[in-house]
Design a protein around this motif. Structure first.
Motif, PDB file in Angstrom:
ATOM      1  N   SER A 101       0.827  -1.199   0.000  1.00  0.00           N
ATOM      2  CA  SER A 101       0.000   0.000   0.000  1.00  0.00           C
ATOM      3  C   SER A 101       0.869   1.259   0.000  1.00  0.00           C
ATOM      4  O   SER A 101       0.596   2.222  -0.729  1.00  0.00           O
ATOM      5  CB  SER A 101      -0.919  -0.002   1.224  1.00  0.00           C
ATOM      6  N   LEU A 102       1.939   1.220   0.802  1.00  0.00           N
ATOM      7  CA  LEU A 102       2.856   2.366   0.829  1.00  0.00           C
ATOM      8  C   LEU A 102       3.566   2.513  -0.521  1.00  0.00           C
ATOM      9  O   LEU A 102       3.782   3.629  -1.007  1.00  0.00           O
ATOM     10  CB  LEU A 102       3.889   2.189   1.941  1.00  0.00           C
ATOM     11  N   GLY A 103       3.916   1.381  -1.127  1.00  0.00           N
ATOM     12  CA  GLY A 103       4.573   1.426  -2.428  1.00  0.00           C
ATOM     13  C   GLY A 103       3.682   2.034  -3.492  1.00  0.00           C
ATOM     14  O   GLY A 103       4.147   2.798  -4.353  1.00  0.00           O
ATOM     15  N   ALA A 104       2.384   1.689  -3.442  1.00  0.00           N
ATOM     16  CA  ALA A 104       1.444   2.256  -4.405  1.00  0.00           C
ATOM     17  C   ALA A 104       1.319   3.767  -4.209  1.00  0.00           C
ATOM     18  O   ALA A 104       1.246   4.531  -5.185  1.00  0.00           O
ATOM     19  CB  ALA A 104       0.086   1.580  -4.253  1.00  0.00           C
ATOM     20  N   GLU A 105       1.299   4.199  -2.953  1.00  0.00           N
ATOM     21  CA  GLU A 105       1.206   5.641  -2.667  1.00  0.00           C
ATOM     22  C   GLU A 105       2.452   6.366  -3.168  1.00  0.00           C
ATOM     23  O   GLU A 105       2.361   7.465  -3.742  1.00  0.00           O
ATOM     24  CB  GLU A 105       1.022   5.875  -1.166  1.00  0.00           C
ATOM     25  N   LEU A 138      13.734  10.008 -10.046  1.00  0.00           N
ATOM     26  CA  LEU A 138      12.507   9.404 -10.559  1.00  0.00           C
ATOM     27  C   LEU A 138      12.675   7.901 -10.759  1.00  0.00           C
ATOM     28  O   LEU A 138      11.765   7.110 -10.471  1.00  0.00           O
ATOM     29  CB  LEU A 138      12.107  10.082 -11.875  1.00  0.00           C
ATOM     30  N   ALA A 139      13.844   7.492 -11.251  1.00  0.00           N
ATOM     31  CA  ALA A 139      14.120   6.062 -11.422  1.00  0.00           C
ATOM     32  C   ALA A 139      14.217   5.373 -10.065  1.00  0.00           C
ATOM     33  O   ALA A 139      13.733   4.245  -9.878  1.00  0.00           O
ATOM     34  CB  ALA A 139      15.402   5.868 -12.212  1.00  0.00           C
ATOM     35  N   ALA A 140      14.831   6.044  -9.089  1.00  0.00           N
ATOM     36  CA  ALA A 140      14.960   5.463  -7.751  1.00  0.00           C
ATOM     37  C   ALA A 140      13.582   5.277  -7.112  1.00  0.00           C
ATOM     38  O   ALA A 140      13.333   4.274  -6.420  1.00  0.00           O
ATOM     39  CB  ALA A 140      15.832   6.355  -6.880  1.00  0.00           C
ATOM     40  N   LEU A 141      12.682   6.205  -7.339  1.00  0.00           N
ATOM     41  CA  LEU A 141      11.337   6.087  -6.787  1.00  0.00           C
ATOM     42  C   LEU A 141      10.563   4.944  -7.433  1.00  0.00           C
ATOM     43  O   LEU A 141       9.772   4.261  -6.776  1.00  0.00           O
ATOM     44  CB  LEU A 141      10.581   7.411  -6.970  1.00  0.00           C
ATOM     45  N   LYS A 142      10.771   4.727  -8.721  1.00  0.00           N
ATOM     46  CA  LYS A 142      10.118   3.590  -9.389  1.00  0.00           C
ATOM     47  C   LYS A 142      10.625   2.273  -8.806  1.00  0.00           C
ATOM     48  O   LYS A 142       9.846   1.349  -8.527  1.00  0.00           O
ATOM     49  CB  LYS A 142      10.376   3.635 -10.889  1.00  0.00           C
ATOM     50  N   THR A 143      11.951   2.210  -8.608  1.00  0.00           N
ATOM     51  CA  THR A 143      12.536   1.003  -8.017  1.00  0.00           C
ATOM     52  C   THR A 143      11.985   0.773  -6.619  1.00  0.00           C
ATOM     53  O   THR A 143      11.651  -0.368  -6.238  1.00  0.00           O
ATOM     54  CB  THR A 143      14.074   1.137  -7.961  1.00  0.00           C
ATOM     55  N   LEU A 144      11.874   1.845  -5.846  1.00  0.00           N
ATOM     56  CA  LEU A 144      11.347   1.756  -4.491  1.00  0.00           C
ATOM     57  C   LEU A 144       9.887   1.306  -4.487  1.00  0.00           C
ATOM     58  O   LEU A 144       9.493   0.403  -3.745  1.00  0.00           O
ATOM     59  CB  LEU A 144      11.488   3.109  -3.789  1.00  0.00           C
ATOM     60  N   SER A 145       9.075   1.954  -5.332  1.00  0.00           N
ATOM     61  CA  SER A 145       7.654   1.614  -5.400  1.00  0.00           C
ATOM     62  C   SER A 145       7.448   0.169  -5.824  1.00  0.00           C
ATOM     63  O   SER A 145       6.666  -0.576  -5.213  1.00  0.00           O
ATOM     64  CB  SER A 145       6.947   2.565  -6.375  1.00  0.00           C
ATOM     65  N   ASP A 146       8.164  -0.246  -6.874  1.00  0.00           N
ATOM     66  CA  ASP A 146       8.025  -1.630  -7.361  1.00  0.00           C
ATOM     67  C   ASP A 146       8.505  -2.627  -6.313  1.00  0.00           C
ATOM     68  O   ASP A 146       7.888  -3.689  -6.110  1.00  0.00           O
ATOM     69  CB  ASP A 146       8.829  -1.814  -8.658  1.00  0.00           C
TER      70      ASP A 146
END
Length: 305
Positions: free
Chosen positions: A112-116, A196-204
């Motif tokens: 849920s946190l990753g989706a946010e 932005l790439a780091a946030l995608k990696t984190l979210s995924d």
């Protein structure tokens, strides 16, 4: 008879010329008072007229510099506001990631946190594609389109290499903004090319679940710290540029006032002196007209009576 005729004609001609000259001088002084300038033609004062043209050219150039300074200031202020929003986003993501790094959190909670975080990243991409005051890309350098394009979920920079400079006068320039990579890209050697790439990696990673999700959160915190440092540095750069624009604007204002004073000294009408000379000229003109009228009415027969 010829001698008398010629003398009379010369008297009238000379009187008319004197009166006309006095009238012309009075009208010239009245015109000077009306327009506030004593130089109507270059022939009035060649040296003064030349200096006035130089000052007027400087004023015209200053007008362009003022417009450039206003444009640069507006774009830099927009950049500063956007950077503050980026910093707020990163701060919020840091809070979420700190929660996700807690070993007691479930996979569902981390997902849920990753989706946010993914939604916040989308907002950051939109913010990175903001427009400047002229409708161009705020963070895309001199590009008219977006700064970032998203392909298969990956945000890539598509702007130009630099934001471009604006002249502020006297050989001074200022860079009107920042490109996305100047505050979003990480230094060479980082695990991700940019924030932005780091946030995608984190979210995924958080949404993937499992034991790797907690490690993804820990790695994400390090990337977020690095990203915040980049943003903070960019805010300092933008603040310095804004201060430079303000400094050059203040200097330009002082120079404009100095030119205005010099223009007044060189070509302006001295009101008190001109009024005094006008009154003197009008008095002489009235006296000349009265004298001419009285002399013109005299004749030899009047003297014989």
């Amino acid at each position: 008879m010829t001698t008398i005729s010629n003398s009379t004609s010369a008297f009238y001609d000379r009187s008319a010329m004197d009166i006309a000259d006095l009238r012309a001088r009075a009208e010239a002084m009245q015109a000077d008072l009306s327009r506030g300038q004593r130089i109507a033609r270059s022939s009035d004062d060649p040296v003064g007229a030349s200096r006035l043209r130089q000052l007027q050219r400087a004023d015209a150039t200053s007008t362009i510099d003022v417009a450039n300074a206003a444009k640069a200031s507006t774009n830099l202020q927009l950049t500063d506001t956007a950077l503050a929003s980026f910093a707020d986003y990163v701060t919020h993501i840091q809070e979420l990631t700190t929660q996700a790094a807690n070993g007691t959190m479930t996979d569902a909670a981390r997902a849920s946190l990753g989706a946010e975080i993914g939604q916040i990243r989308d907002n950051m991409i939109q913010l990175a594609n903001s427009r400047d005051a002229q409708g161009g890309a705020l963070f895309g350098g001199q590009s008219a389109g977006d700064a970032y394009a998203v392909t298969a979920g990956v945000a890539g920079y598509v702007g130009t290499g630099s934001a471009g400079d604006l002249p502020l006068g006297d050989g001074q320039n200022v860079t009107r903004g920042l490109t996305g990579p100047e505050f979003l890209a990480f230094p060479a050697g980082g695990a991700s090319p940019d924030l932005l790439a780091a946030l995608k990696t984190l979210s995924d990673g958080l949404q993937a679940g499992g034991t790797a999700a907690q490690q993804a959160a820990r790695d994400g915190l390090a990337a977020l710290d690095q990203g915040m440092d980049q943003i903070t540095t960019a805010q300092t750069v933008v603040g310095t540029r804004l201060a430079w624009v303000e400094l050059t604007t203040e200097r330009r204002t002082n120079l404009t006032e100095m030119r205005a004073n010099e223009e007044s000294d060189v070509g302006g009408t001295d009101i008190a002196s001109t009024v005094a000379r006008l009154q003197e000229t009008m008095t002489v003109l009235e006296a000349s007209q009265a004298s001419f009228t009285k002399l013109a009415s005299l004749s030899l027969f009047s003297l014989l009576n």
